[in-house]
Design a protein around this motif. Structure first.
Motif, mmCIF file in Angstrom:
data_model
loop_
_atom_site.group_PDB
_atom_site.id
_atom_site.type_symbol
_atom_site.label_atom_id
_atom_site.label_comp_id
_atom_site.label_asym_id
_atom_site.label_seq_id
_atom_site.Cartn_x
_atom_site.Cartn_y
_atom_site.Cartn_z
ATOM 1 N N ALA A 229 25.806 26.710 -25.072
ATOM 2 C CA ALA A 229 26.338 27.924 -25.683
ATOM 3 C C ALA A 229 25.228 28.959 -25.888
ATOM 4 N N ALA A 230 24.028 28.490 -26.221
ATOM 5 C CA ALA A 230 22.891 29.410 -26.351
ATOM 6 C C ALA A 230 22.544 30.034 -25.003
ATOM 7 N N ARG A 231 22.623 29.247 -23.945
ATOM 8 C CA ARG A 231 22.388 29.797 -22.608
ATOM 9 C C ARG A 231 23.484 30.798 -22.238
ATOM 10 N N ALA A 232 24.713 30.530 -22.670
ATOM 11 C CA ALA A 232 25.804 31.484 -22.434
ATOM 12 C C ALA A 232 25.500 32.828 -23.074
ATOM 13 N N VAL A 233 24.901 32.805 -24.257
ATOM 14 C CA VAL A 233 24.516 34.044 -24.935
ATOM 15 C C VAL A 233 23.549 34.838 -24.064
ATOM 16 N N GLN A 234 22.602 34.133 -23.455
ATOM 17 C CA GLN A 234 21.664 34.772 -22.530
ATOM 18 C C GLN A 234 22.402 35.416 -21.366
ATOM 19 N N PHE A 235 23.310 34.668 -20.757
ATOM 20 C CA PHE A 235 24.062 35.169 -19.603
ATOM 21 C C PHE A 235 24.862 36.418 -19.967
ATOM 22 N N LEU A 236 25.483 36.390 -21.127
ATOM 23 C CA LEU A 236 26.381 37.473 -21.544
ATOM 24 C C LEU A 236 25.629 38.701 -22.050
ATOM 25 N N LYS A 237 24.385 38.506 -22.463
ATOM 26 C CA LYS A 237 23.595 39.577 -23.096
ATOM 27 C C LYS A 237 24.343 40.140 -24.308
ATOM 28 N N ALA A 238 25.006 39.242 -25.026
ATOM 29 C CA ALA A 238 25.771 39.651 -26.200
ATOM 30 C C ALA A 238 24.830 40.068 -27.324
ATOM 31 N N HIS A 239 25.243 41.046 -28.095
ATOM 32 C CA HIS A 239 24.430 41.530 -29.209
ATOM 33 C C HIS A 239 24.647 40.703 -30.469
ATOM 34 N N ASN A 240 25.843 40.161 -30.615
ATOM 35 C CA ASN A 240 26.190 39.318 -31.761
ATOM 36 C C ASN A 240 27.049 38.159 -31.270
ATOM 37 N N VAL A 241 26.937 37.034 -31.955
ATOM 38 C CA VAL A 241 27.712 35.850 -31.565
ATOM 39 C C VAL A 241 28.274 35.168 -32.805
ATOM 40 N N ILE A 242 29.517 34.686 -32.664
ATOM 41 C CA ILE A 242 30.154 33.882 -33.708
ATOM 42 C C ILE A 242 30.511 32.529 -33.095
ATOM 43 N N PRO A 243 29.938 31.424 -33.590
ATOM 44 C CA PRO A 243 30.309 30.104 -33.056
ATOM 45 C C PRO A 243 31.634 29.614 -33.631
ATOM 46 N N VAL A 244 32.422 28.944 -32.781
ATOM 47 C CA VAL A 244 33.701 28.360 -33.197
ATOM 48 C C VAL A 244 33.855 26.995 -32.533
ATOM 49 N N GLU B 156 18.961 32.475 -31.058
ATOM 50 C CA GLU B 156 18.124 33.598 -31.467
ATOM 51 C C GLU B 156 16.697 33.464 -30.974
ATOM 52 N N SER B 157 16.296 32.243 -30.575
ATOM 53 C CA SER B 157 14.944 32.044 -30.048
ATOM 54 C C SER B 157 14.836 32.385 -28.561
ATOM 55 N N ILE B 158 15.983 32.407 -27.852
ATOM 56 C CA ILE B 158 15.932 32.659 -26.410
ATOM 57 C C ILE B 158 16.629 33.942 -25.992
ATOM 58 N N ALA B 159 17.278 34.627 -26.931
ATOM 59 C CA ALA B 159 18.010 35.851 -26.595
ATOM 60 C C ALA B 159 17.895 36.856 -27.741
ATOM 61 N N ALA B 160 18.032 38.133 -27.403
ATOM 62 C CA ALA B 160 18.015 39.202 -28.415
ATOM 63 C C ALA B 160 19.413 39.303 -29.017
ATOM 64 N N VAL B 161 19.719 38.412 -29.925
ATOM 65 C CA VAL B 161 21.071 38.281 -30.454
ATOM 66 C C VAL B 161 21.013 37.924 -31.929
ATOM 67 N N LYS B 162 22.071 38.294 -32.656
ATOM 68 C CA LYS B 162 22.237 37.852 -34.044
ATOM 69 C C LYS B 162 23.434 36.926 -34.098
ATOM 70 N N VAL B 163 23.224 35.718 -34.601
ATOM 71 C CA VAL B 163 24.300 34.743 -34.723
ATOM 72 C C VAL B 163 24.862 34.800 -36.141
ATOM 73 N N HIS B 164 26.178 34.948 -36.235
ATOM 74 C CA HIS B 164 26.876 35.017 -37.520
ATOM 75 C C HIS B 164 27.655 33.720 -37.717
ATOM 76 N N ILE B 165 27.268 32.930 -38.681
ATOM 77 C CA ILE B 165 27.997 31.703 -38.987
ATOM 78 C C ILE B 165 29.066 32.051 -40.018
ATOM 79 N N VAL B 166 30.308 32.064 -39.574
ATOM 80 C CA VAL B 166 31.439 32.424 -40.438
ATOM 81 C C VAL B 166 32.200 31.138 -40.761
ATOM 82 N N LYS B 167 32.313 30.823 -42.026
ATOM 83 C CA LYS B 167 33.003 29.612 -42.435
ATOM 84 C C LYS B 167 34.516 29.845 -42.460
ATOM 85 N N PRO B 168 35.304 28.774 -42.275
ATOM 86 C CA PRO B 168 36.760 28.944 -42.369
ATOM 87 C C PRO B 168 37.148 29.573 -43.705
ATOM 88 N N GLY B 169 38.007 30.577 -43.625
ATOM 89 C CA GLY B 169 38.425 31.315 -44.812
ATOM 90 C C GLY B 169 37.602 32.568 -45.069
#
Length: 224
Positions: A169-184, A204-217
């Motif tokens: 999934a981290a490699r996918a972030v690299q491929f997508l060049k996404a600016h923000n990511v939410i894991p599900v 965040e160590s391999i791509a210029a991205v901010k990961v947002h961990i959003v909890k259920p609810g």
């Protein structure tokens, strides 16, 4: 403002303030939420594939709300009591009141004979572009998705076993060049138990991205 509301697993909604887009509406058997299908309001329902934890309560919620179900034809055939449907297929795009949607490929079984699993790129009018991969393995054409659109927010599974795990999934972030990511799609059951903090650290160590961990609810404002 586009508000992301997370119900656990891969079930979430995107609220524009005028329309609500519900994605993979898994409530009744979802151990991560106490919300009942009858409590959900929406205008559109996007279904990535027909496995029980994604098709979920689509038919029941669509009936209650008069919502439009958007999915591939084989999945829509499982919702035969719903009249307001919008069939799409891989590579196709269509305009809606809130913007437009393009259906993308996903590498995953579909849960219905003849069907395909999919993802969605959702471009909101005067708002962000959101990519939801659906259940998928890592695939190289994610680079094309990232080159074709500026992905403001990518919503990606990290649970492993059935989908990508943390590393892919981290490699996918690299491929997508996404600016923000939410894991599900993690921690719903022991077989997909993952620590999202490890994904955050890796991505965040391999791509210029901010990961947002959003909890259920919890919710996240995607316009920020």
């Amino acid at each position: 403002m586009i508000k992301f509301n997370f119900y656990g697993h891969s079930c979430f909604s995107l609220n524009t303030g005028k329309e609500i887009i519900l994605v993979d509406p898994f409530f009744k058997e979802n151990p991560l939420t106490d919300i009942k299908p009858k409590e959900i309001s929406c205008d559109y329902i996007l279904v990535s594939h027909a496995h029980f934890d994604h098709l979920g309560d689509a038919e029941l919620i669509a009936k209650k709300n008069g919502a439009v179900i958007v999915a591939i034809p084989e999945v829509l055939a499982l919702c035969s009591s719903i009249k307001k449907v919008q069939p799409m297929n891989i590579g196709g795009s269509l305009s809606f009141s809130f913007g437009w949607i393009r259906m993308t490929m996903a590498i995953h079984s579909s849960g219905v004979a003849g069907g395909l699993a999919c993802g969605f790129v959702i471009k909101f009018k005067n708002g962000p572009t959101v990519y939801y991969s659906g259940d998928t393995a890592l695939f190289s054409d994610m680079q094309i998705i990232g080159a074709k659109e500026r992905i403001d927010y990518a919503i990606l599974p990290i649970g492993d076993n059935f989908t990508m795990g943390n590393e892919d999934a981290a490699r996918a972030v690299q491929f997508l060049k996404a600016h923000n990511v939410i894991p599900v799609h993690y921690n719903t059951w022991p077989v997909i138990k993952q620590d999202p903090k490890i994904f955050k650290q890796t991505a965040e160590s391999i791509a210029a991205v901010k990961v947002h961990i959003v909890k259920p609810g919890e919710s996240l404002d995607l316009s920020k």
